[in-house]
Motif scaffolding. Structure first.
Motif, PDB file in Angstrom:
ATOM      1  N   ASP A   1       0.882  -1.289   0.040  1.00  0.00           N
ATOM      2  CA  ASP A   1       0.078   0.049  -0.065  1.00  0.00           C
ATOM      3  C   ASP A   1       0.781   1.337   0.081  1.00  0.00           C
ATOM      4  O   ASP A   1       0.487   2.209  -0.715  1.00  0.00           O
ATOM      5  N   GLY A   2       2.165   1.099   0.676  1.00  0.00           N
ATOM      6  CA  GLY A   2       3.007   2.522   0.756  1.00  0.00           C
ATOM      7  C   GLY A   2       3.706   2.429  -0.840  1.00  0.00           C
ATOM      8  O   GLY A   2       3.532   3.739  -1.390  1.00  0.00           O
ATOM      9  N   ASP A   3       4.250   1.336  -1.339  1.00  0.00           N
ATOM     10  CA  ASP A   3       4.901   1.440  -2.320  1.00  0.00           C
ATOM     11  C   ASP A   3       4.241   1.636  -3.650  1.00  0.00           C
ATOM     12  O   ASP A   3       4.181   2.422  -4.576  1.00  0.00           O
ATOM     13  N   GLY A   4       2.805   1.126  -3.730  1.00  0.00           N
ATOM     14  CA  GLY A   4       1.908   0.943  -5.018  1.00  0.00           C
ATOM     15  C   GLY A   4       0.883   2.302  -4.751  1.00  0.00           C
ATOM     16  O   GLY A   4       0.567   2.905  -5.964  1.00  0.00           O
ATOM     17  N   ALA A   5       0.443   2.651  -3.383  1.00  0.00           N
ATOM     18  CA  ALA A   5      -0.514   4.096  -3.335  1.00  0.00           C
ATOM     19  C   ALA A   5       0.024   5.324  -3.182  1.00  0.00           C
ATOM     20  O   ALA A   5      -0.671   6.075  -3.345  1.00  0.00           O
ATOM     21  N   ALA A   6       1.251   5.247  -2.369  1.00  0.00           N
ATOM     22  CA  ALA A   6       1.545   6.465  -1.783  1.00  0.00           C
ATOM     23  C   ALA A   6       2.641   6.842  -2.939  1.00  0.00           C
ATOM     24  O   ALA A   6       2.232   7.652  -3.681  1.00  0.00           O
ATOM     25  N   ILE A   7       3.864   6.526  -2.658  1.00  0.00           N
ATOM     26  CA  ILE A   7       4.952   6.854  -3.574  1.00  0.00           C
ATOM     27  C   ILE A   7       4.801   6.538  -5.088  1.00  0.00           C
ATOM     28  O   ILE A   7       5.047   7.075  -5.864  1.00  0.00           O
ATOM     29  N   GLY A   8       3.933   5.481  -5.184  1.00  0.00           N
ATOM     30  CA  GLY A   8       3.710   4.987  -6.572  1.00  0.00           C
ATOM     31  C   GLY A   8       2.599   5.192  -7.202  1.00  0.00           C
ATOM     32  O   GLY A   8       1.913   4.654  -7.946  1.00  0.00           O
ATOM     33  N   GLY A   9       1.910   6.177  -6.318  1.00  0.00           N
ATOM     34  CA  GLY A   9       0.255   6.456  -6.692  1.00  0.00           C
ATOM     35  C   GLY A   9       0.240   6.902  -8.230  1.00  0.00           C
ATOM     36  O   GLY A   9      -0.799   6.611  -8.782  1.00  0.00           O
ATOM     37  N   ASN A  10       0.898   7.624  -8.644  1.00  0.00           N
ATOM     38  CA  ASN A  10       0.892   8.206 -10.038  1.00  0.00           C
ATOM     39  C   ASN A  10       1.022   7.159 -11.162  1.00  0.00           C
ATOM     40  O   ASN A  10       0.389   7.156 -12.127  1.00  0.00           O
ATOM     41  N   HIS A  11       2.179   6.313 -10.979  1.00  0.00           N
ATOM     42  CA  HIS A  11       2.334   5.093 -11.711  1.00  0.00           C
ATOM     43  C   HIS A  11       1.234   4.298 -11.635  1.00  0.00           C
ATOM     44  O   HIS A  11       0.781   3.801 -12.801  1.00  0.00           O
ATOM     45  N   PHE A  12       0.416   3.964 -10.461  1.00  0.00           N
ATOM     46  CA  PHE A  12      -0.686   3.197 -10.389  1.00  0.00           C
ATOM     47  C   PHE A  12      -1.726   3.546 -11.325  1.00  0.00           C
ATOM     48  O   PHE A  12      -2.313   2.834 -11.932  1.00  0.00           O
ATOM     49  N   ILE A  13      -2.132   4.839 -11.073  1.00  0.00           N
ATOM     50  CA  ILE A  13      -3.490   5.549 -11.999  1.00  0.00           C
ATOM     51  C   ILE A  13      -3.159   5.260 -13.411  1.00  0.00           C
ATOM     52  O   ILE A  13      -4.075   4.841 -14.375  1.00  0.00           O
ATOM     53  N   HIS A  14      -1.725   5.456 -13.668  1.00  0.00           N
ATOM     54  CA  HIS A  14      -1.588   5.459 -15.222  1.00  0.00           C
ATOM     55  C   HIS A  14      -1.371   4.316 -15.714  1.00  0.00           C
ATOM     56  O   HIS A  14      -1.793   4.137 -16.801  1.00  0.00           O
ATOM     57  N   ALA A  15      -1.109   3.173 -14.962  1.00  0.00           N
ATOM     58  CA  ALA A  15      -1.114   1.857 -15.599  1.00  0.00           C
ATOM     59  C   ALA A  15      -2.416   1.354 -15.683  1.00  0.00           C
ATOM     60  O   ALA A  15      -2.562   0.890 -16.537  1.00  0.00           O
ATOM     61  N   CYS A  16      -3.424   1.927 -14.577  1.00  0.00           N
ATOM     62  CA  CYS A  16      -4.779   1.293 -14.771  1.00  0.00           C
ATOM     63  C   CYS A  16      -5.203   2.097 -16.009  1.00  0.00           C
ATOM     64  O   CYS A  16      -6.210   1.353 -17.040  1.00  0.00           O
ATOM     65  N   ARG A  17      -5.113   3.386 -16.260  1.00  0.00           N
ATOM     66  CA  ARG A  17      -5.491   4.057 -17.660  1.00  0.00           C
ATOM     67  C   ARG A  17      -5.086   3.363 -18.649  1.00  0.00           C
ATOM     68  O   ARG A  17      -5.769   3.257 -19.645  1.00  0.00           O
ATOM     69  N   ARG A  18      -3.890   3.126 -18.907  1.00  0.00           N
ATOM     70  CA  ARG A  18      -3.306   2.464 -20.098  1.00  0.00           C
ATOM     71  C   ARG A  18      -4.078   1.015 -20.298  1.00  0.00           C
ATOM     72  O   ARG A  18      -4.144   0.689 -21.188  1.00  0.00           O
ATOM     73  N   ASN A  19      -4.497   0.533 -19.326  1.00  0.00           N
ATOM     74  CA  ASN A  19      -4.848  -0.645 -19.229  1.00  0.00           C
ATOM     75  C   ASN A  19      -4.122  -1.816 -19.856  1.00  0.00           C
ATOM     76  O   ASN A  19      -4.451  -2.426 -21.160  1.00  0.00           O
ATOM     77  N   ILE A  20      -2.765  -1.566 -19.618  1.00  0.00           N
ATOM     78  CA  ILE A  20      -1.565  -2.654 -20.020  1.00  0.00           C
ATOM     79  C   ILE A  20      -1.953  -3.950 -19.546  1.00  0.00           C
ATOM     80  O   ILE A  20      -2.110  -4.080 -18.444  1.00  0.00           O
ATOM     81  N   ASP A  21      -1.609  -4.977 -20.294  1.00  0.00           N
ATOM     82  CA  ASP A  21      -1.845  -6.223 -19.749  1.00  0.00           C
ATOM     83  C   ASP A  21      -0.938  -6.836 -18.549  1.00  0.00           C
ATOM     84  O   ASP A  21       0.213  -7.462 -18.673  1.00  0.00           O
ATOM     85  N   ILE A  22      -0.993  -6.136 -17.297  1.00  0.00           N
ATOM     86  CA  ILE A  22      -0.072  -6.227 -16.444  1.00  0.00           C
ATOM     87  C   ILE A  22      -0.840  -6.898 -15.038  1.00  0.00           C
ATOM     88  O   ILE A  22      -1.929  -6.339 -15.016  1.00  0.00           O
ATOM     89  N   THR A  23      -0.666  -7.827 -14.249  1.00  0.00           N
ATOM     90  CA  THR A  23      -1.488  -8.073 -12.994  1.00  0.00           C
ATOM     91  C   THR A  23      -0.599  -7.242 -11.911  1.00  0.00           C
ATOM     92  O   THR A  23       0.705  -7.898 -11.622  1.00  0.00           O
ATOM     93  N   CYS A  24      -1.366  -6.647 -11.177  1.00  0.00           N
ATOM     94  CA  CYS A  24      -0.687  -6.034 -10.197  1.00  0.00           C
ATOM     95  C   CYS A  24      -1.373  -6.424  -8.811  1.00  0.00           C
ATOM     96  O   CYS A  24      -2.736  -6.428  -8.532  1.00  0.00           O
ATOM     97  N   ILE A  25      -0.892  -7.102  -7.946  1.00  0.00           N
ATOM     98  CA  ILE A  25      -1.159  -7.755  -6.787  1.00  0.00           C
ATOM     99  C   ILE A  25      -0.661  -6.986  -5.404  1.00  0.00           C
ATOM    100  O   ILE A  25       0.791  -6.728  -5.483  1.00  0.00           O
ATOM    101  N   LEU A  26      -1.716  -6.164  -4.639  1.00  0.00           N
ATOM    102  CA  LEU A  26      -1.225  -5.330  -3.905  1.00  0.00           C
ATOM    103  C   LEU A  26      -1.415  -5.656  -2.589  1.00  0.00           C
ATOM    104  O   LEU A  26      -2.435  -6.120  -2.412  1.00  0.00           O
ATOM    105  N   PHE A  27      -0.294  -5.897  -1.644  1.00  0.00           N
ATOM    106  CA  PHE A  27      -0.540  -6.339  -0.291  1.00  0.00           C
ATOM    107  C   PHE A  27      -1.025  -5.136   0.531  1.00  0.00           C
ATOM    108  O   PHE A  27      -0.173  -4.351   0.719  1.00  0.00           O
ATOM    109  N   ASN A  28      -2.037  -5.167   1.151  1.00  0.00           N
ATOM    110  CA  ASN A  28      -2.531  -3.917   1.669  1.00  0.00           C
ATOM    111  C   ASN A  28      -2.502  -4.395   3.229  1.00  0.00           C
ATOM    112  O   ASN A  28      -3.419  -5.019   3.743  1.00  0.00           O
ATOM    113  N   ASN A  29      -1.656  -4.031   4.118  1.00  0.00           N
ATOM    114  CA  ASN A  29      -1.208  -4.189   5.430  1.00  0.00           C
ATOM    115  C   ASN A  29      -1.578  -3.053   6.118  1.00  0.00           C
ATOM    116  O   ASN A  29      -1.475  -2.949   7.292  1.00  0.00           O
TER     117      ASN A  29
END
Lengths: 392, 318
Positions: free
Chosen positions: B97-125
């Protein structure tokens, strides 16, 4: 007139009279060197490189990505590089600052990569369309930790083509990111140039045979075995200090060995990496040491001086890092002054001083008003120095 | 038992024991991912797992596939480069959640937007475990972290809603306390063509649990289990009833959304056919997005029949 598409230039215009912009010459050089992956983010004054790649890469089946910022751009390039593509990005000062952490990662995992920084006046937003050479030390020490750096500097449109190719070759052979610096005026100016005429522009120690493959057949011996995703080794790649297996280690001896080898693979090969050009060799009491747009002014100053009956030596550096220690010390031994004109407050002059101060007087000539240093300004300073000396 | 041995082929067993604390949920999610890899019969050389920095991302150091331990927050940017360089790879990102949604939040929304064929598993603790329990963007308001000793005053992200709004075409949530459903979600996510986002809710008894009730790993697992509810059931509940609930299952799925890599391949085809200079095609109106399967805080867009496929057994199923 330059047309928008580089392929139009190549196919329809007589190559001996091709007028091309520095940034586009860089894109052309990258394509000719085999670069097939570009990820970037628009920024003045480098955007034309990206735009040219957007046109050309799909045609050759390459990958073009406009990412969400410069951090993402360089990270995508490292990803592409780890997956076996020759990757490249282009940016300017503010973007280059954002990339620094990832550049350290690329150095650490030995991912070949080309970074072009078309420098603009800084700090911060600065003056986006004014030339500068303010990123010299950033290119050397921008990322944290002790690390090697290979930094080239282009002084004209021909350089943008051939030094891009040289940078790609170095990146492959040394498996490390290579930074090509250009100042805004070099990126934006248009000159007649043709790749076919490249032989006319040969450098002192340079021949630019390059391998079209991702893994250069002649890797320097200090390079660790390349980890390529998709290979049978299915490697682990990490920015933690690691050993040859690629896995992290906390062992002090292994840590030091790994970092020393990273350093040595660049430091031990200065003879190959250091490109330069000496003009009016051994004549005159002053040597102008210059790079980038200032080197052009330096060369013009030498011609101007000749007309006025004064001899001046010019050392034009194409490689800033690793430091060209040998040639600088060689020249330092025979001249009384070394004058370093640059578009910053003496960033490289300090480096030269470290190497040369035992033999000569190193004078920095910095300019930060966003305009170029003219040949006349350089010559006036030379005359002043020589006159000063004579009056003593 | 044999399954345990089977997934060992995808582990660097010589690198074990791992660095995770006793009671950590990261191993459960990693195991679920590896069983998905095994079940799908993925080819080792063509499967690349990218992690960022943090506890979750350390999983890549134990997984014997092509693995990249990248830099903090940028795993998705690395993965984008890898997927574009090698479209034949299956690319999976393991992040937190820190890596993907805080420091990496920008990359997260843009990877979603591109809908590129990647699977992202986010461990939310809900915390930064590795650095000692600081506030993360998914920490519930009022919870305590070392940087919020008096309780966090920040609202938290609902990462599934964020992913869906940003354009991800497969969005799911599972919990470490229900392993089999989580494993199935991961499998479906990998099979899905487009950007798949799977949020795995994991307990961090060491850094989160010791400051926030309920303390102890069993209590934490029981709590997430008690609060979890399937999308099917959630569709019939009011926003008030859904407060504090963890909605699990496939929250959004759109198989027809254009995928980035395929769209780029079409561009390459056009460019190679000499179409680069042709006038741009008239702008196509964007296809309307598929409605949500459920809208926990809003009235469901479609009822009943839309949600049934994703209803997963939650309690004591397996």
């Amino acid at each position: 007139m330059e047309r928008w598409h580089t392929h139009v230039l190549r196919e329809k215009i007589d190559p001996s009279s091709m007028l091309i912009q520095g940034n586009r010459a860089c894109a052309l050089g990258a394509l000719d060197a085999g670069v097939r992956f570009f990820a970037g983010y628009p920024i003045t004054p480098s955007s034309e490189i990206m735009e040219a790649m957007a046109v050309e890469l799909p045609k050759v089946g390459g990958v073009f990505l406009q990412m969400e910022d410069e951090i993402a751009s360089i990270c995508a390039c490292i990803g592409g590089s780890l997956a076996g593509q020759l990757a490249m990005t282009a940016t300017s000062g503010p973007g280059f600052s954002l990339m620094q952490e990832a550049i350290g990662y690329a150095i650490m995992v030995e991912a070949p990569l080309l970074i072009v920084d078309v420098m603009r006046a800084g700090p911060s937003t600065g003056r986006p369309t004014a030339p500068s050479q303010g990123d010299v030390m950033q290119a050397r020490w921008g990322t944290h930790g002790d690390h090697p750096a290979v930094v080239l500097a282009a002084s004209n449109v021909a350089d943008m083509y051939r030094l891009t190719m040289a940078a790609v070759r170095f990146a492959q052979r040394f498996r490390t990111p290579v930074t090509l610096l250009a100042d805004e005026v070099v990126g934006h100016m248009r000159e007649s140039f043709a790749p076919e005429l490249i032989d006319r522009y040969r450098l002192t120690s340079g021949d630019f045979d390059f391998s079209p493959s991702y893994i250069h057949p002649e890797l320097v011996r200090e390079v660790h075995p390349p980890h390529v995703l998709g290979s049978e080794a299915h490697p682990h790649v990490t920015g933690l200090i690691h050993d040859e297996t690629g896995f992290p280690t906390n062992d002090p001896q292994k840590s030091e060995k790994f970092l020393r080898e990273l350093y040595d693979k660049v430091g031990n090969h200065r003879d190959e990496l250091c490109l330069y050009d000496v003009k009016n060799e051994g004549k005159g009491r002053v040597c102008i040491v210059a790079y980038g747009s200032c080197a052009r002014s330096a060369r013009a100053a030498w011609k101007l001086a000749e007309k006025e009956g004064l001899q001046v030596e010019v050392l034009h550096l194409y490689t800033l890092f690793p430091l060209p220690v040998e040639i600088i010390q060689k020249v330092a031994r025979r001249v009384e002054f070394m004058l370093i004109p640059e578009l910053n407050l003496g960033q490289y002059a300090r480096e030269v001083r470290k190497m040369a101060e035992n033999w000569t007087t190193v004078i920095s000539m910095g300019k930060i008003d966003g305009t170029l240093i003219t040949p006349r300004e350089i010559l006036d300073r030379v005359t002043e120095l020589v006159g000063k000396y004579e009056s003593v | 038992m044999s399954e345990v041995l089977d997934i060992e082929q995808f582990l660097h067993t010589e690198r074990l024991p791992h660095i995770w604390c006793p009671g950590c949920g990261n191993g459960i999610v990693t195991g679920a991912f590896l069983r998905a890899v095994l079940d799908l019969g993925l080819v080792r050389e063509k499967t690349v797992v990218v992690g960022g920095i943090g506890c979750s991302s350390r999983a890549v150091g134990y997984i014997d596939l092509g693995t990249v331990h990248s830099i903090h927050g940028r795993a998705l940017a690395f993965a984008t480069g890898i997927k574009m360089a090698r479209p034949d790879f299956t690319v999976v990102v393991l992040t937190g959640d820190g890596d993907g949604a805080a420091i990496g939040g920008n990359h997260f929304i843009h990877a979603c937007r591109r809908n590129i064929d990647i699977t992202c598993i986010l461990f939310n603790n809900q915390t930064y475990g590795m650095t000692g329990g600081q506030v993360s963007p998914t920490m519930d308001p009022g919870d305590r972290g070392t940087t919020a000793p008096y309780g966090s005053i920040e609202p938290s992200f609902d990462l599934c809603r964020l992913a869906e709004a940003a354009g991800a075409s497969f969005v799911a949530r599972g919990i470490a306390a229900n392993i089999r459903p989580l494993e199935r979600l991961i499998k479906q996510g990998i099979q899905h063509k487009g950007f798949s986002f799977i949020e795995a809710v994991v307990p961090c008894p060491t850094e989160y649990g010791k400051r926030n009730p309920p303390a102890g790993v069993i209590a934490m697992l029981d709590d997430t289990k008690a609060r979890s509810i399937s999308v099917t059931a959630a569709a019939k509940m009011t926003p008030d009833e859904l407060r504090d609930k963890i909605v699990t299952g496939i929250l959004y799925e759109d198989d027809e959304a254009p995928e980035f890599q395929s769209a780029y391949a079409a561009i390459v085809e056009r460019a190679q056919a000499g179409a680069a200079e042709a006038p741009a095609r008239p702008k196509q109106p964007a296809a309307p997005r598929k409605p949500r399967k459920t809208a926990p805080e809003r009235p469901p867009a479609r009822n009943g029949e839309a949600a049934d496929a994703s209803g997963l057994p939650l309690e004591g199923g397996e």
